[in-house]
Design an enzyme around this catalytic site. Structure first.
Site, PDB file in Angstrom:
ATOM      1  N   GLU A 102     -10.338   2.968  -6.616  1.00 57.42           N
ATOM      2  CA  GLU A 102      -9.206   2.464  -5.946  1.00 57.42           C
ATOM      3  C   GLU A 102      -9.353   1.053  -5.992  1.00 57.42           C
ATOM      4  O   GLU A 102     -10.441   0.202  -6.049  1.00 57.42           O
ATOM      5  CB  GLU A 102      -9.208   2.928  -4.484  1.00 57.42           C
ATOM      6  CG  GLU A 102      -8.298   4.113  -4.168  1.00 57.42           C
ATOM      7  CD  GLU A 102      -6.810   3.646  -4.262  1.00 57.42           C
ATOM      8  OE1 GLU A 102      -6.461   2.320  -5.017  1.00 57.42           O
ATOM      9  OE2 GLU A 102      -6.054   4.293  -3.747  1.00 57.42           O
ATOM     10  N   ASP A 106      -6.996   1.076   2.712  1.00 55.84           N
ATOM     11  CA  ASP A 106      -6.221   0.412   3.846  1.00 55.84           C
ATOM     12  C   ASP A 106      -6.308   1.466   5.040  1.00 55.84           C
ATOM     13  O   ASP A 106      -7.241   1.719   5.960  1.00 55.84           O
ATOM     14  CB  ASP A 106      -4.873   0.051   3.376  1.00 55.84           C
ATOM     15  CG  ASP A 106      -4.232  -0.887   4.128  1.00 55.84           C
ATOM     16  OD1 ASP A 106      -4.329  -0.880   5.326  1.00 55.84           O
ATOM     17  OD2 ASP A 106      -3.722  -1.774   3.663  1.00 55.84           O
ATOM     18  N   PHE A 155      -2.413  -9.431   4.058  1.00 55.83           N
ATOM     19  CA  PHE A 155      -1.952  -9.225   2.792  1.00 55.83           C
ATOM     20  C   PHE A 155      -2.357  -9.829   1.892  1.00 55.83           C
ATOM     21  O   PHE A 155      -2.345 -11.049   1.477  1.00 55.83           O
ATOM     22  CB  PHE A 155      -0.372  -9.097   3.039  1.00 55.83           C
ATOM     23  CG  PHE A 155       0.445  -8.209   2.061  1.00 55.83           C
ATOM     24  CD1 PHE A 155       0.303  -6.746   2.225  1.00 55.83           C
ATOM     25  CD2 PHE A 155       0.707  -8.777   0.878  1.00 55.83           C
ATOM     26  CE1 PHE A 155       1.066  -5.903   1.184  1.00 55.83           C
ATOM     27  CE2 PHE A 155       1.197  -7.963  -0.204  1.00 55.83           C
ATOM     28  CZ  PHE A 155       1.452  -6.588   0.050  1.00 55.83           C
ATOM     29  N   ARG A 168      -0.037  -8.872  -9.990  1.00 57.37           N
ATOM     30  CA  ARG A 168      -1.075  -7.816 -10.243  1.00 57.37           C
ATOM     31  C   ARG A 168      -1.873  -8.425 -11.183  1.00 57.37           C
ATOM     32  O   ARG A 168      -2.843  -8.133 -11.406  1.00 57.37           O
ATOM     33  CB  ARG A 168      -0.683  -6.560 -10.844  1.00 57.37           C
ATOM     34  CG  ARG A 168       0.296  -5.625  -9.890  1.00 57.37           C
ATOM     35  CD  ARG A 168       0.211  -4.056 -10.246  1.00 57.37           C
ATOM     36  NE  ARG A 168       1.559  -3.425  -9.710  1.00 57.37           N
ATOM     37  CZ  ARG A 168       1.327  -2.777  -8.551  1.00 57.37           C
ATOM     38  NH1 ARG A 168       0.064  -2.714  -8.218  1.00 57.37           N
ATOM     39  NH2 ARG A 168       2.121  -2.110  -8.149  1.00 57.37           N
TER      40      ARG A 168
HETATM   41  C1  PRP Z   1      -2.070   1.038  -2.631  1.00 57.22           C
HETATM   42  C2  PRP Z   1      -3.294   0.966  -3.085  1.00 57.22           C
HETATM   43  C3  PRP Z   1      -3.874   2.229  -2.655  1.00 57.22           C
HETATM   44  C4  PRP Z   1      -3.221   2.440  -1.289  1.00 57.22           C
HETATM   45  C5  PRP Z   1      -4.181   2.275  -0.118  1.00 57.22           C
HETATM   46  O1  PRP Z   1      -0.947   1.526  -3.453  1.00 57.22           O
HETATM   47  O2  PRP Z   1      -3.266   0.880  -4.444  1.00 57.22           O
HETATM   48  O3  PRP Z   1      -3.518   3.080  -3.404  1.00 57.22           O
HETATM   49  O4  PRP Z   1      -2.196   1.565  -1.227  1.00 57.22           O
HETATM   50  O5  PRP Z   1      -3.656   2.189   0.975  1.00 57.22           O
HETATM   51  P1  PRP Z   1      -3.899   3.394   2.292  1.00 57.22           P
HETATM   52  O6  PRP Z   1      -5.500   3.346   2.396  1.00 57.22           O
HETATM   53  O7  PRP Z   1      -3.015   2.773   3.319  1.00 57.22           O
HETATM   54  O8  PRP Z   1      -3.280   4.673   1.848  1.00 57.22           O
HETATM   55  P2  PRP Z   1       0.397   1.251  -3.190  1.00 57.22           P
HETATM   56  O9  PRP Z   1       1.244   2.479  -2.568  1.00 57.22           O
HETATM   57  O10 PRP Z   1       0.704  -0.185  -2.890  1.00 57.22           O
HETATM   58  O11 PRP Z   1       0.789   1.573  -4.769  1.00 57.22           O
HETATM   59  P3  PRP Z   1       0.534   0.507  -6.225  1.00 57.22           P
HETATM   60  O12 PRP Z   1      -1.101   0.816  -6.076  1.00 57.22           O
HETATM   61  O13 PRP Z   1       1.273   1.131  -6.996  1.00 57.22           O
HETATM   62  O14 PRP Z   1       0.557  -0.877  -5.846  1.00 57.22           O
END
Ligand code: PRP
Length: 182
Positions: A102, A106, A155, A168
């Protein structure tokens, strides 16, 4: 509206930590995986694609790579809590050593759902490797076996992480703060 960008973790620090994590993974899995049963590295798209690409090139053990698309943020800076997967792994996971990669843990909701899905499919063992962890936002406890950096509740973008699908491609982890002028 102006936007402030402040480097939080430099390219050099990221590169150094990725090498260290790679060595640790090599050490921990050297006896547990083989040519017949390689480590299955599962990247969570989109954010993990840069970290995963750098990390797997540090691995000296047999591995295979899969990707799962997960999304909970949409175009917001706050997690919706509603984690959705697309193209979940279709191959047989029974008896496999799985390492989820990952970009950030978060709230932990994405990882909780991933761990549940992979365990349900009969993996021998599942571990989590995350570049970043934001403990201040935690909603569920996630065991992170391999962690890059713990960060404050800012953020962040870059090195795979986005705001509204932008940034990205940045080589460092950057604090993104939109500010109103005046
Ligand atoms: C982000 C990140 C993780 C997730 C973590 O993905 O890449 O997969 O959020 O957050 P959490 O612990 O609160 O669940 P996002 O939904 O932004 O998609 P992306 O990776 O395509 O940007």
């Amino acid at each position: 509206m102006t936007t402030k960008f402040e480097v939080l973790i430099s390219k050099e620090r990221i590169q150094g930590r990725v090498k260290e994590i790679g060595s640790e993974i090599n050490r921990q899995y050297s006896e547990r995986v083989s040519e017949i049963s390689p480590l299955l590295v599962v990247g969570v798209l989109k954010g993990a694609f840069v970290f995963l690409a750098d990390l797997v090139r540090e691995l000296k053990i047999p591995c295979e790579i899969e990707f799962v698309s997960a999304s909970s943020y949409g175009d917001s800076t706050e997690s919706s809590g509603n984690v959705k997967f697309q193209n979940f792994i279709s191959r047989d996971l029974k008896g496999r050593e799985v390492l989820i990669v990952e970009d950030i843990v978060d709230t932990g909701l994405t990882m909780k759902k991933m761990l549940g899905e992979i365990s349900n499919q009969g993996a021998e063992q599942v571990a989590v490797c995350s570049l970043l962890y934001k403990p201040s936002r935690k909603q569920v406890d996630i065991p992170i076996e391999f962690l890059g950096f713990e960060i404050d509740d800012k953020f962040v973008i870059g090195y795979g992480l986005d705001f509204d699908d932008r940034y990205r491609d940045l080589e460092e982890i950057v604090i993104y703060s939109p500010e109103s002028e005046g």
